[in-house]
Design an enzyme around this catalytic site. Structure first.
Site, PDB file in Angstrom:
ATOM      1  N   TYR A  41       0.741  -1.204  -0.157  1.00 25.80           N
ATOM      2  CA  TYR A  41      -0.125   0.202  -0.088  1.00 25.80           C
ATOM      3  C   TYR A  41       0.969   1.315  -0.134  1.00 25.80           C
ATOM      4  O   TYR A  41       1.806   1.526   0.776  1.00 25.80           O
ATOM      5  CB  TYR A  41      -0.858  -0.010   1.189  1.00 25.80           C
ATOM      6  CG  TYR A  41      -1.834   1.146   1.384  1.00 25.80           C
ATOM      7  CD1 TYR A  41      -3.052   1.243   0.591  1.00 25.80           C
ATOM      8  CD2 TYR A  41      -1.537   2.163   2.388  1.00 25.80           C
ATOM      9  CE1 TYR A  41      -3.852   2.489   0.818  1.00 25.80           C
ATOM     10  CE2 TYR A  41      -2.438   3.416   2.267  1.00 25.80           C
ATOM     11  CZ  TYR A  41      -3.233   3.549   1.649  1.00 25.80           C
ATOM     12  OH  TYR A  41      -4.255   4.793   1.668  1.00 25.80           O
TER      13      TYR A  41
ATOM     14  N   ASP B  11       9.634   3.820  -0.448  1.00 26.79           N
ATOM     15  CA  ASP B  11       8.381   4.149   0.277  1.00 26.79           C
ATOM     16  C   ASP B  11       8.721   3.882   1.735  1.00 26.79           C
ATOM     17  O   ASP B  11       8.640   2.465   2.104  1.00 26.79           O
ATOM     18  CB  ASP B  11       7.186   3.613  -0.156  1.00 26.79           C
ATOM     19  CG  ASP B  11       5.771   4.059   0.683  1.00 26.79           C
ATOM     20  OD1 ASP B  11       6.169   4.531   1.767  1.00 26.79           O
ATOM     21  OD2 ASP B  11       4.621   3.816   0.331  1.00 26.79           O
TER      22      ASP B  11
ATOM     23  N   LYS C 191       4.468   9.155   8.750  1.00 21.08           N
ATOM     24  CA  LYS C 191       4.008   8.571   9.950  1.00 21.08           C
ATOM     25  C   LYS C 191       5.105   9.055  11.192  1.00 21.08           C
ATOM     26  O   LYS C 191       4.583  10.257  11.565  1.00 21.08           O
ATOM     27  CB  LYS C 191       4.152   7.066   9.990  1.00 21.08           C
ATOM     28  CG  LYS C 191       3.176   6.572   8.731  1.00 21.08           C
ATOM     29  CD  LYS C 191       2.703   5.200   9.083  1.00 21.08           C
ATOM     30  CE  LYS C 191       1.545   4.731   7.875  1.00 21.08           C
ATOM     31  NZ  LYS C 191       0.487   4.031   8.406  1.00 21.08           N
TER      32      LYS C 191
END
Ligand code: PMP
Length: 432
Positions: free
Chosen positions: A145, A240, A268
């Site tokens: 994702y 990522d 995050k």
């Protein structure tokens, strides 16, 4: 445990907020439905819900809360930002300080840019890679994702390397057709894709350690090969690191594997719990970005003083001695303890773990790619999830998610969690 107040709030939420939640992963759809628990306070490794139940938290807000809830150093930084203005729309010194901290942690980041979410960060790296290479196609790995923008809401069709099909209504087939999906840890499929779309690949988008179908590490040499082959094909490597940045070690996944990607997207943890994204990489590539270059990216909230201050404070906590060693020690004990209990009660599980993050998969022997994660037993997980919730252990409501430890979890939290897992397994064994 009673969840009466959560249930009431959820009924109310359903009338006003679509699906009652502001991110679909928060719904309990995948674990038998029902009302999600509404938390009202977080402190350290604990949560209290609106019915006054207390939990040990392993969700850590899907990763960011590595220093636990309401960490005093971060709380102080946010409180200070609140009194001096949270959003200026002008540059601030905090942005320089934070950019330098990120560059020191990850030397591949010659230039960085802040924005507001992991989605934004990854989205822009793709635009920049396309601008730099003058190509359009992207290779990604199945099950990974990367955010909720069109280009990456794409899954594999059948076959080892395939053009993507939209994974969401509203994603144009033309957008999905720009994405090729290959299984993680499958070098042959990867080589096949590079060969088949020779001269068309702008970038390969890699979660260097997968966090989105559980914690899945790359096979030895896989990332090195991907790097080399991608560069040979004239394409860029984008890491990522939205989940992995500062999660397993301060230098992030690229330090663990000693690889420098061309571009990196982050989010995050680097926001200390406030909204953030950041991307960066090679200077000549980053100079494609406006105002220096032709690739446009902007943001009203980008680099805001509150997120910068929280992010700096969070990294300061992570710089303290022994942080990652302690996460490793507690993570290892949790893994061993849960495995022992599973064996005792005859429950078939596999645990993938790296440092303070782990995933418990039911009914499978190993998970090295998405199909293996997908084959794990969702019903068994759902039962386990509900039993653990009633034991006061807060997990992500999905068989694909990781459990995240924080710097605030203690030995007794871990032992209590292992005991709770033992009681949950005992009940699962009774029902078999
Ligand atoms: N990339 C990865 C690897 C992620 O795990 C996520 C979020 N789970 C994203 C990108 C998107 O980040 P955000 O939710 O902040 O937009």
């Amino acid at each position: 445990m009673k969840f009466t107040n959560s249930e009431k709030l959820h009924q109310e939420a359903l009338q006003h907020i679509v699906g009652g939640v502001n991110s679909p992963s928060r719904s309990y759809k995948a674990v038998g439905g029902g009302s999600p628990v509404y938390m009202k306070r977080g402190q350290g490794a604990y949560f209290w819900d609106v019915d006054d139940n207390k939990y040990i938290d392993y969700l850590a807000a899907y990763g960011p809360i590595i220093t636990g809830h309401a960490h005093p150093h971060i709380a102080k930084a946010i409180a200070e930002a609140a009194t001096t203005g949270v959003l200026y729309g002008t540059p601030t010194e905090l942005e320089n300080t934070f950019a330098k901290m990120l560059k020191e942690a990850m030397p591949s980041l010659e230039k960085v840019r802040f924005n507001n979410s992991g989605t934004e960060a990854v989205m822009t790296t793709i635009r920049v890679a396309r601008a730099y290479t003058n190509r359009t196609k992207i290779i990604k790995f199945a099950g990974c994702y990367h955010g909720h923008f069109d280009a990456v809401l794409v899954e594999a069709g059948s076959g080892p390397s395939t053009l993507g099909t939209p994974d969401s209504a509203g994603v144009p087939a033309s957008s999905a057709a720009e994405v090729i999906t290959v299984p993680f840890n499958d070098l042959n499929a990867f080589k096949q894709a590079l060969h088949r779309w020779e001269g068309e690949i702008a970038a390969v988008l890699v979660e260097p350690i997968v966090g989105n179908f559980g914690i899945v590490e790359p096979f030895e040499g896989f990332l090195q090969e991907v790097n080399e082959l991608t560069h040979r094909a004239g394409a860029l490597v984008i890491y990522d690191e939205v989940i992995t940045a500062f999660r397993f070690t301060y230098g992030s996944a690229q330090q663990i594997y000693n690889i420098e990607p061309d571009l990196t997207a982050m989010g995050k943890i680097i926001g200390g719990g406030l909204p953030i994204g950041a991307y960066g990489g090679r200077k000549d590539i980053m100079e494609q970005v406006a105002p220096l270059g032709p690739a446009y990216q902007a943001g009203t909230m980008s680099g805001n003083p509150a997120s910068m201050a929280a992010g700096i404070a969070c990294l300061e906590v992570l710089q303290e001695d022994g942080v990652y060693e302690e996460l490793e020690r507690l993570g290892k004990r949790l893994e061993e303890g849960i495995l022992e209990k599973a064996e005792e009660f005859g429950i078939h599980i596999t645990i993938n773990r790296l440092c303070g993050a782990l995933t418990v998969y039911f009914g499978v022997d190993k998970v090295t790619n998405y199909s293996e994660a997908d084959a794990s037993d969702g019903e068994a997980f759902a039962t386990f999830f509900q039993l653990m919730l009633n034991e006061g252990i807060n997990l992500a409501p999905s068989k694909y998610e990781a459990w995240f430890l924080t710097t605030e979890h203690t030995d007794s939290d871990i032992e209590n969690t292992i005991d709770a897992a033992g009681r949950a397994f005992a009940k699962m064994a009774e029902k078999k």
